[in-house]
Every structure is written in structure tokens, then in C-alpha cells.
Design an enzyme around this catalytic site. Structure first.
Site, PDB file in Angstrom:
ATOM      1  N   HIS A 155       1.306   6.911   0.399  1.00 14.95           N
ATOM      2  CA  HIS A 155       0.855   5.530   0.636  1.00 14.95           C
ATOM      3  C   HIS A 155       1.437   5.015   1.950  1.00 14.95           C
ATOM      4  CE1 HIS A 155      -1.066   4.221  -3.210  1.00 14.95           C
ATOM      5  NE2 HIS A 155      -0.490   5.335  -3.624  1.00 14.95           N
ATOM      6  N   GLU A 211       0.625   2.525   3.594  1.00 10.33           N
ATOM      7  CA  GLU A 211       0.505   1.059   3.713  1.00 10.33           C
ATOM      8  C   GLU A 211       1.718   0.347   3.127  1.00 10.33           C
ATOM      9  OE1 GLU A 211      -0.818   2.904   1.475  1.00 10.33           O
ATOM     10  OE2 GLU A 211      -1.059   1.857  -0.435  1.00 10.33           O
ATOM     11  N   CYS A 219      -4.251   8.803  -1.032  1.00  9.88           N
ATOM     12  CA  CYS A 219      -3.999   9.049  -2.453  1.00  9.88           C
ATOM     13  C   CYS A 219      -5.324   9.142  -3.229  1.00  9.88           C
ATOM     14  CB  CYS A 219      -3.050   7.983  -2.969  1.00  9.88           C
ATOM     15  SG  CYS A 219      -2.031   8.585  -4.300  1.00  9.88           S
TER      16      CYS A 219
HETATM   17  N1  GLN Z   1      -3.212   9.442  -9.806  1.00  8.56           N
HETATM   18  C1  GLN Z   1      -4.257   8.761  -9.123  1.00  8.56           C
HETATM   19  C2  GLN Z   1      -5.598   9.465  -9.266  1.00  8.56           C
HETATM   20  O1  GLN Z   1      -5.655  10.529  -9.770  1.00  8.56           O
HETATM   21  C3  GLN Z   1      -3.940   8.581  -7.659  1.00  8.56           C
HETATM   22  C4  GLN Z   1      -2.679   7.773  -7.511  1.00  8.56           C
HETATM   23  C5  GLN Z   1      -2.640   6.880  -6.316  1.00  8.56           C
HETATM   24  O2  GLN Z   1      -3.671   6.585  -5.688  1.00  8.56           O
HETATM   25  N2  GLN Z   1      -1.477   6.394  -6.028  1.00  8.56           N
HETATM   26  O3  GLN Z   1      -6.586   8.942  -8.867  1.00  8.56           O
END
Ligand code: GLN
Length: 186
Positions: free
Chosen positions: A169, A171, A79
């Protein structure tokens, strides 16, 4: 015992720590520059990429981590971690490590689809649990990037050499197959 460093300046690092130590590896939280030493793998967790990027700059951790990534140890960016790895962010002028030859879009699912779960393929694995939270996706990737997962025609996991970048995610929940794949490279 192999030692995995988990960036712990902001975001969802605790869940990675738990999953990786349950899989029999030792984990070390990377909170400052001096924590970055003798590691067999690196995890860049989810969170807020702009905040993480700023903290990495302020803490002088950006360059040593960049060196670590280019040293070829396995890297799992999830992410916000994927955003930090990306060579280009289509809707943000920042570049952080710029080591993964993909273009990502931040917050790419818009507001209504901000968070969702699904099951889909990850490499050779079927029906892997995927939790998306204000996630990015990969808009384009260079030819030498291996695509590991596609959900709704969007690339959500990819590998380039030692780097694995994932929109979701892995995890969260109990499905450990993404981590096992990452650790198999360590
Ligand atoms: N929206 C976040 C970003 O732009 C990422 C979201 C996340 O890591 N769950 O960094």
C-alpha cells in the site's frame, strides 16, 4: 491540470486521493460508469478484490475500465488492484481485467504474516516504505514484465507497458515516491 481517476467502489481510495492531490493533480472518484471519461491516469486501490470485482460487474464498469487500461494511460494497481489487473490468480478462478501478464497469489503471506511493514527497493529508489495488508504477491511474470521490487524473494511490484502492479500500500504513510513514479508516466 492532469486528471487521475481513482476507483472508489470499495477499499482504500481516500488515501490515494489525498496523496495524488497533494502532488498537484486533480482527482476524480470513479463510482459509476459515467465517471469514466477524459482521464490521464487510473488508480485501482486496495480492498477486497472479490467485492470490487462483483461491484464492477454489477455497475457495468468492467468493460469501460478494461478499454481505458488498453488505451495506454498509466495505471497503478495496488494490492486488490494488482489482483484485478492480473492475467491469472493461482488460488482463485476469477479473472477481472486480465491485462497484466503475471500470476498472483491472493492472501499470499498466510495468517501470521497477514500485515507487516518494511523498506525495500522500488525500481531505482532505495528504502521505499512498504505496508503489506493481507497482500498478494506475484508468483510469476512474463519475460516482458519489468520487476520493480522483490521482498523476501517474492516479486511485490512490477510494470508492464502502462500498468504498474504493486502488492503493498504505497498510499499509507508519507513516502510518495511510488506515486511520483506513476504520475511521471501521466
Ligand atoms: N486480501 C485482499 C484480496 O484478496 C487484498 C488486500 C488488500 O488490498 N490490502 O483482495
Amino acid at each position: 491540470m492532469k486528471k487521475i481517476g481513482i476507483l472508489a467502489v470499495q477499499g482504500a481510495f481516500i488515501e490515494h486521493e489525498k496523496m495524488i492531490s497533494d502532488l498537484g493533480y486533480s482527482v476524480v472518484e470513479l463510482r459509476q460508469k459515467s465517471d469514466i471519461k477524459s482521464l490521464d491516469g487510473l488508480v485501482l486501490p486496495g480492498g477486497e478484490s472479490t467485492v470490487q470485482g462483483k461491484l464492477l460487474n454489477d455497475l457495468d464498469m468492467l468493460e469501460p475500465l478494461k478499454e481505458l487500461i488498453s488505451s495506454n494511460i498509466p495505471v497503478l494497481g495496488t494490492c486488490a488492484g494488482l489482483i484485478l489487473l492480473a492475467q491469472k490468480i493461482s488460488n482463485d478462478p476469477n479473472v477481472y481485467f486480465g491485462s497484466l501478464p503475471v500470476t498472483v497469489k491472493r492472501n499470499a503471506y498466510g495468517r501470521q504474516l497477514g500485515s507487516f511493514n518494511c523498506q525495500s527497493d522500488f525500481g531505482a529508489h532505495r528504502d521505499v516504505d512498504m505496508t503489506f495488508i493481507r497482500a498478494p504477491f506475484i508468483e510469476s511474470a512474463s519475460d516482458d514484465v519489468e520487476i520493480l521490487s522483490v521482498v523476501d524473494e517474492k516479486i511485490v511490484a512490477a510494470r508492464y507497458k502502462n500498468q504498474i502492479g504493486i502488492s503493498f500500500h504505497p498510499e499509507l504513510g508519507t513516502d510518495t515516491r511510488v506515486h511520483e513514479y506513476f504520475l511521471s508516466l501521466a
